[in-house]
Write a protein that holds these residues in place. Structure first.
Motif, PDB file in Angstrom:
ATOM      1  N   LEU A   1      -1.896 -10.792 -14.352  1.00 39.36           N
ATOM      2  CA  LEU A   1      -2.239  -9.376 -14.389  1.00 39.36           C
ATOM      3  C   LEU A   1      -2.316  -8.785 -12.999  1.00 39.36           C
ATOM      4  O   LEU A   1      -2.118  -7.582 -12.820  1.00 39.36           O
ATOM      5  N   PHE A   2      -2.557  -9.617 -11.969  1.00 41.79           N
ATOM      6  CA  PHE A   2      -2.781  -9.097 -10.633  1.00 41.79           C
ATOM      7  C   PHE A   2      -1.478  -8.863  -9.865  1.00 41.79           C
ATOM      8  O   PHE A   2      -1.511  -8.332  -8.764  1.00 41.79           O
ATOM      9  N   TYR A   3      -0.359  -9.277 -10.397  1.00 39.39           N
ATOM     10  CA  TYR A   3       0.898  -9.066  -9.683  1.00 39.39           C
ATOM     11  C   TYR A   3       1.327  -7.606  -9.742  1.00 39.39           C
ATOM     12  O   TYR A   3       1.359  -6.896  -8.769  1.00 39.39           O
ATOM     13  N   ASN A   4       1.664  -7.146 -10.904  1.00 37.94           N
ATOM     14  CA  ASN A   4       2.077  -5.747 -11.042  1.00 37.94           C
ATOM     15  C   ASN A   4       1.516  -5.116 -12.302  1.00 37.94           C
ATOM     16  O   ASN A   4       2.040  -4.106 -12.773  1.00 37.94           O
ATOM     17  N   GLY A   5       0.448  -5.708 -12.832  1.00 38.09           N
ATOM     18  CA  GLY A   5      -0.127  -5.163 -14.050  1.00 38.09           C
ATOM     19  C   GLY A   5       0.715  -5.409 -15.281  1.00 38.09           C
ATOM     20  O   GLY A   5       0.432  -4.860 -16.344  1.00 38.09           O
ATOM     21  N   MET A   6       1.785  -6.253 -15.129  1.00 40.83           N
ATOM     22  CA  MET A   6       2.678  -6.574 -16.258  1.00 40.83           C
ATOM     23  C   MET A   6       3.259  -5.291 -16.865  1.00 40.83           C
ATOM     24  O   MET A   6       3.359  -5.129 -18.073  1.00 40.83           O
ATOM     25  N   ARG A   7       3.634  -4.374 -15.994  1.00 37.09           N
ATOM     26  CA  ARG A   7       4.113  -3.075 -16.450  1.00 37.09           C
ATOM     27  C   ARG A   7       5.431  -3.164 -17.196  1.00 37.09           C
ATOM     28  O   ARG A   7       5.665  -2.415 -18.146  1.00 37.09           O
ATOM     29  N   GLU A   8       6.291  -4.070 -16.763  1.00 37.34           N
ATOM     30  CA  GLU A   8       7.606  -4.135 -17.424  1.00 37.34           C
ATOM     31  C   GLU A   8       7.481  -4.576 -18.873  1.00 37.34           C
ATOM     32  O   GLU A   8       8.264  -4.142 -19.726  1.00 37.34           O
ATOM     33  N   TYR A   9       6.486  -5.399 -19.179  1.00 38.61           N
ATOM     34  CA  TYR A   9       6.279  -5.828 -20.562  1.00 38.61           C
ATOM     35  C   TYR A   9       5.722  -4.686 -21.409  1.00 38.61           C
ATOM     36  O   TYR A   9       6.132  -4.494 -22.559  1.00 38.61           O
ATOM     37  N   ARG A  10       4.800  -3.949 -20.817  1.00 40.39           N
ATOM     38  CA  ARG A  10       4.266  -2.807 -21.558  1.00 40.39           C
ATOM     39  C   ARG A  10       5.315  -1.726 -21.736  1.00 40.39           C
ATOM     40  O   ARG A  10       5.340  -1.037 -22.751  1.00 40.39           O
ATOM     41  N   ALA A  11       6.198  -1.581 -20.737  1.00 43.25           N
ATOM     42  CA  ALA A  11       7.265  -0.595 -20.874  1.00 43.25           C
ATOM     43  C   ALA A  11       8.247  -0.982 -21.978  1.00 43.25           C
ATOM     44  O   ALA A  11       8.865  -0.109 -22.605  1.00 43.25           O
ATOM     45  N   ALA A  12       8.389  -2.282 -22.244  1.00 42.28           N
ATOM     46  CA  ALA A  12       9.277  -2.753 -23.310  1.00 42.28           C
ATOM     47  C   ALA A  12       8.562  -2.882 -24.650  1.00 42.28           C
ATOM     48  O   ALA A  12       9.098  -3.490 -25.582  1.00 42.28           O
ATOM     49  N   ASN A  13       7.347  -2.306 -24.756  1.00 44.24           N
ATOM     50  CA  ASN A  13       6.548  -2.351 -25.996  1.00 44.24           C
ATOM     51  C   ASN A  13       6.244  -3.779 -26.446  1.00 44.24           C
ATOM     52  O   ASN A  13       6.257  -4.086 -27.640  1.00 44.24           O
ATOM     53  N   ILE A  14       5.984  -4.632 -25.483  1.00 44.44           N
ATOM     54  CA  ILE A  14       5.597  -6.012 -25.777  1.00 44.44           C
ATOM     55  C   ILE A  14       4.087  -6.116 -25.629  1.00 44.44           C
ATOM     56  O   ILE A  14       3.535  -5.842 -24.549  1.00 44.44           O
ATOM     57  N   SER A  15       3.410  -6.493 -26.701  1.00 49.21           N
ATOM     58  CA  SER A  15       1.960  -6.617 -26.685  1.00 49.21           C
ATOM     59  C   SER A  15       1.553  -7.868 -25.897  1.00 49.21           C
ATOM     60  O   SER A  15       2.231  -8.905 -25.970  1.00 49.21           O
ATOM     61  N   ILE A  16       0.466  -7.750 -25.171  1.00 40.05           N
ATOM     62  CA  ILE A  16       0.045  -8.819 -24.259  1.00 40.05           C
ATOM     63  C   ILE A  16      -1.336  -9.322 -24.664  1.00 40.05           C
ATOM     64  O   ILE A  16      -2.251  -8.532 -24.890  1.00 40.05           O
ATOM     65  N   ASN A  17      -1.457 -10.639 -24.746  1.00 36.42           N
ATOM     66  CA  ASN A  17      -2.758 -11.283 -24.932  1.00 36.42           C
ATOM     67  C   ASN A  17      -3.027 -12.145 -23.699  1.00 36.42           C
ATOM     68  O   ASN A  17      -2.228 -13.020 -23.350  1.00 36.42           O
ATOM     69  N   LEU A  18      -4.156 -11.892 -23.039  1.00 28.34           N
ATOM     70  CA  LEU A  18      -4.507 -12.620 -21.826  1.00 28.34           C
ATOM     71  C   LEU A  18      -5.507 -13.731 -22.132  1.00 28.34           C
ATOM     72  O   LEU A  18      -6.432 -13.541 -22.917  1.00 28.34           O
ATOM     73  N   TYR A  19      -5.303 -14.858 -21.524  1.00 22.31           N
ATOM     74  CA  TYR A  19      -6.272 -15.954 -21.594  1.00 22.31           C
ATOM     75  C   TYR A  19      -6.509 -16.456 -20.169  1.00 22.31           C
ATOM     76  O   TYR A  19      -5.624 -16.364 -19.328  1.00 22.31           O
ATOM     77  N   LEU A  20      -7.589 -16.930 -19.779  1.00 22.08           N
ATOM     78  CA  LEU A  20      -8.844 -17.024 -20.493  1.00 22.08           C
ATOM     79  C   LEU A  20      -9.772 -16.059 -19.776  1.00 22.08           C
ATOM     80  O   LEU A  20     -10.023 -16.219 -18.592  1.00 22.08           O
ATOM     81  N   VAL A  21     -10.288 -15.049 -20.459  1.00 23.53           N
ATOM     82  CA  VAL A  21     -11.058 -13.977 -19.853  1.00 23.53           C
ATOM     83  C   VAL A  21     -12.504 -14.134 -20.311  1.00 23.53           C
ATOM     84  O   VAL A  21     -12.821 -13.881 -21.475  1.00 23.53           O
ATOM     85  N   ASN A  22     -13.369 -14.519 -19.373  1.00 23.18           N
ATOM     86  CA  ASN A  22     -14.787 -14.753 -19.699  1.00 23.18           C
ATOM     87  C   ASN A  22     -15.743 -13.807 -18.976  1.00 23.18           C
ATOM     88  O   ASN A  22     -16.819 -13.522 -19.484  1.00 23.18           O
ATOM     89  N   GLU A  23     -15.367 -13.339 -17.784  1.00 24.26           N
ATOM     90  CA  GLU A  23     -16.272 -12.516 -16.994  1.00 24.26           C
ATOM     91  C   GLU A  23     -16.139 -11.040 -17.349  1.00 24.26           C
ATOM     92  O   GLU A  23     -15.031 -10.551 -17.587  1.00 24.26           O
ATOM     93  N   PRO A  24     -17.247 -10.314 -17.375  1.00 23.32           N
ATOM     94  CA  PRO A  24     -17.188  -8.880 -17.706  1.00 23.32           C
ATOM     95  C   PRO A  24     -16.307  -8.072 -16.762  1.00 23.32           C
ATOM     96  O   PRO A  24     -15.621  -7.144 -17.200  1.00 23.32           O
ATOM     97  N   TRP A  25     -16.320  -8.406 -15.462  1.00 21.61           N
ATOM     98  CA  TRP A  25     -15.498  -7.632 -14.535  1.00 21.61           C
ATOM     99  C   TRP A  25     -14.009  -7.834 -14.821  1.00 21.61           C
ATOM    100  O   TRP A  25     -13.215  -6.893 -14.711  1.00 21.61           O
ATOM    101  N   LEU A  26     -13.630  -9.068 -15.208  1.00 24.35           N
ATOM    102  CA  LEU A  26     -12.234  -9.331 -15.514  1.00 24.35           C
ATOM    103  C   LEU A  26     -11.832  -8.656 -16.828  1.00 24.35           C
ATOM    104  O   LEU A  26     -10.727  -8.119 -16.956  1.00 24.35           O
ATOM    105  N   PHE A  27     -12.739  -8.678 -17.780  1.00 25.77           N
ATOM    106  CA  PHE A  27     -12.477  -7.977 -19.032  1.00 25.77           C
ATOM    107  C   PHE A  27     -12.361  -6.470 -18.790  1.00 25.77           C
ATOM    108  O   PHE A  27     -11.528  -5.793 -19.412  1.00 25.77           O
ATOM    109  N   SER A  28     -13.170  -5.937 -17.886  1.00 24.74           N
ATOM    110  CA  SER A  28     -13.079  -4.516 -17.540  1.00 24.74           C
ATOM    111  C   SER A  28     -11.735  -4.185 -16.917  1.00 24.74           C
ATOM    112  O   SER A  28     -11.140  -3.140 -17.198  1.00 24.74           O
ATOM    113  N   LEU A  29     -11.237  -5.079 -16.073  1.00 29.64           N
ATOM    114  CA  LEU A  29      -9.929  -4.863 -15.468  1.00 29.64           C
ATOM    115  C   LEU A  29      -8.828  -4.869 -16.523  1.00 29.64           C
ATOM    116  O   LEU A  29      -7.916  -4.029 -16.499  1.00 29.64           O
ATOM    117  N   ALA A  30      -8.910  -5.820 -17.451  1.00 33.61           N
ATOM    118  CA  ALA A  30      -7.927  -5.849 -18.533  1.00 33.61           C
ATOM    119  C   ALA A  30      -8.031  -4.595 -19.403  1.00 33.61           C
ATOM    120  O   ALA A  30      -7.007  -4.040 -19.854  1.00 33.61           O
TER     121      ALA A  30
END
Length: 624
Positions: free
Chosen positions: A366-395
């Motif tokens: 997620l920290f490279y380019n926000g995975m924009r090209e995948y979102r632009a292609a309407n590809i849904s993204i599931n991130l693992y492993l997100v445990n901290e509130p700040w990281l969840f806030s970023l997502a």
């Protein structure tokens, strides 16, 4: 005809105007210019304002408050750059101070200079763009870093990673039920296949960590799980490691209630079909990693087919299955077309070719380019492993649809991102940071002023002390040379100092020079005399053959029993030594050490001479 001429004339004028217009205006017109400065200032590349503002209505109150701070920041940053450039002579000292504190040598002064230069350039750019926008009559609208509530993306959904492993033993029915209770969107697990072809839930490649295999069968604790029959696996305890362990599996994990502790201690290894039944009942999605069996397993080549048939036999709705394994994907598509195919972080072209509309990716991507090209292609993204509130806030702010987490009980309670800011709160933080920066800058200047003043005071006090010390030394030297007659008690040591013959006399008329240690005097002849003065004090003659050996002479009280003939012989030895010195050109003055305490002071030189113990060395003095 006149009408025709009138119709043709405007066209000809338009063509003439286009012909006379410079080529640059065909590409860069006024609208392009306004769009550019708006985009650079506010990061919005669209003109929202069609008309110029009226006088006194240039911008909102927020922008009116911000712009003076922008001007102040510009002035302060330029001042800091100027001061730091002028302090270039101190760069090495600054780097050394940082090295003392961090132990790392680097050109920190250049880093600070670069930072201050970038800050000055950025503030000056914003200032110039703001002035241009005001000149054009465009309302100021700075791009704020906060997310406004009406523009915030929906909250990401949760996949319980092996259930809710902070609330129950991982990959157990208790853990998955806890995840469902806390609003899980889906359930994530890991699947192995037993030796007798039963798919079960287990993450590790052995049974040591999450079962009591060491107590039941210690020799087989390192055996691969697929080499055990289900009859044996079903007897193992899969919860005591979690409920009764001295060290909890997660740092900061809350203690279990008595009921949950008892329930966790009785958990067993579940089958895959048990998870599918729970998912079908709660209408939850299921995603899992499929682990291949050991090489000598009977389903080594067909385990994917076997697992697909088990899933289909469970009667779960096919769309609830997120199929993650990448091997034999074409077979899975044909056998179970309702499964939702989930890919890894592959190129967008390949995902599109394989008709994959969802990916499961590591959160670090997620920290490279926000995975924009995948979102632009309407590809849904599931991130693992997100445990901290700040990281969840970023997502959340990055518009990620779902995350896989161990900490579902905490993340589910969040109603907004951790650093969600309203415009008023953001303005407060901005002003507070400006004030703190100003205080920090003033503190730096004050520290340098204090340091310089302290150093100046130190140098001044040092010079005053040096002058006073020199004066006292000069005064002490003049006082030390004053006395000519000092009564001496017992002798402590005698030092020999060569003197030239031109400054000396055979007579022993004496001047006393006191040494700095206040316990030695030097007896030096000051004037010539025709006759040698008698010495009333007895001395010991030098020991023959001993060269430079110095002899201590007793005082007058100690030598009262010595007769006059001995005194006469001693006096003759003194005169002979004086004659020898005159012939050689040098004379050894006699330095006598005396004690500090002086009780009596004779009135005449003669009496002092009589009480003075004398020592003569027999070694010849070298010419100066």
């Amino acid at each position: 005809m006149p009408m025709k001429a009138n119709k043709i004339e405007p066209q000809s004028q338009t063509r003439k105007q286009k012909k006379d217009t410079p080529w640059i205006l065909h590409i860069f017109n006024h609208k392009c210019f306004v769009t550019t400065i708006i985009g650079c200032y506010s990061c919005h590349w669209k003109i929202k304002q069609e008309k110029k503002f009226k006088h006194g209505q240039c911008c909102s109150l927020r922008e009116r408050l911000f712009y003076p701070y922008l001007v102040i920041s510009f002035c302060m940053s330029v001042l800091l750059v100027f001061v730091w450039v002028e302090s270039s002579n101190e760069y090495n000292g600054f780097d050394w101070v940082i090295f003392i504190g961090t132990g790392l040598w680097f050109f920190w002064s250049i880093v600070l200079l670069s930072f201050l230069g970038i800050l000055a350039a950025y503030t000056s750019l914003l200032l110039v763009l703001g002035i241009l926008l005001l000149w054009e009559g465009i309302e100021l609208y700075l791009h704020w870093c906060h997310k406004e509530k009406n523009k915030l993306a929906p909250k990401p959904d949760f996949f319980g990673h092996r259930g809710a492993p902070m609330l129950g033993p991982e990959n157990t029915i208790m853990s998955f039920e806890k995840a469902v209770e806390h609003g899980a969107y889906g359930l994530e697990s890991d699947v192995h296949i037993s030796y007798d072809h039963v798919p079960f839930l287990m993450h590790d490649s052995d049974l040591r960590r999450t079962t009591n295999i060491k107590e039941v069968l210690p020799d087989a604790s390192l055996t691969h799980p697929s080499l055990f029959d289900w009859d044996f696996l079903s007897t193992l305890n899969a919860g005591k490691w979690f409920s009764h362990a001295p060290i909890k599996p997660f740092f900061g994990m809350k203690p279990l209630s008595k009921a949950d502790r008892e329930r966790a201690g009785n958990q067993k290894i579940p089958k895959l079909t048990e998870l599918l039944e729970l998912a079908q009942k709660e209408k939850k999605f299921v995603i899992f990693d499929l682990n291949g069996p050991a090489p000598n397993h009977s389903l080594r080549a067909l385990y994917v087919h076997h697992v697909v048939s088990i899933i289909l036999d469970s009667q779960i709705e096919q769309h609830l299955i997120f199929w993650l394994p990448s091997f034999e994907r074409e077979y899975v598509k044909k056998k179970a077309p309702g499964f939702q195919q989930v890919g890894r972080l592959l190129p967008v072209e390949r995902l599109t070719k394989e008709n994959i509309t969802r990916i499961n990716a590591d959160y670090k991507n997620l920290f490279y380019n926000g995975m924009r090209e995948y979102r632009a292609a309407n590809i849904s993204i599931n991130l693992y492993l997100v445990n901290e509130p700040w990281l969840f806030s970023l997502a959340w702010c990055s518009r990620i649809p779902s995350v896989t987490t161990d900490n579902i009980q905490v993340l589910n309670e969040m109603t907004q991102p951790s650093y969600f800011m309203t415009p008023k709160y953001y303005l407060f933080v901005w002003i507070l940071m400006d004030i703190l920066s100003a205080v920090f800058i003033v503190a730096i200047f004050y520290f340098h002023w204090w340091k310089e003043s302290k150093q100046e005071k130190f140098l001044k006090s040092t010079s005053i002390h040096t002058e006073s010390l020199s004066t006292s030394l000069r005064t002490g030297n003049s006082k030390n040379q004053a006395p000519s007659c000092i009564p001496i008690d017992p002798v402590f040591r005698v030092m020999e100092i060569p003197w030239t013959h031109a400054a000396l006399s055979p007579a022993l008329t004496k001047n006393v020079r006191k040494y700095p240690d206040s316990s030695c005097v030097s007896v030096v002849p000051m004037k010539k005399a025709s006759k040698s003065e008698p010495v009333s004090k007895t001395i010991k003659t030098p020991v023959p053959g001993e060269g430079n050996i110095r002899q201590l002479v007793p005082t007058l009280k100690a030598s009262e029993s010595i007769q006059a003939p001995v005194q006469e012989s001693a006096r003759e030895a003194i005169f002979q030594s004086s004659s020898a010195v005159k012939a050689n050109g040098t004379f050894s003055s006699i330095d006598v050490c005396y004690p500090q305490k002086q009780t009596e002071r004779p009135s005449t030189t003669k009496s002092s001479e009589e009480s003075l113990p004398v020592f003569i060395t027999s070694s010849p003095s070298s010419s100066s």
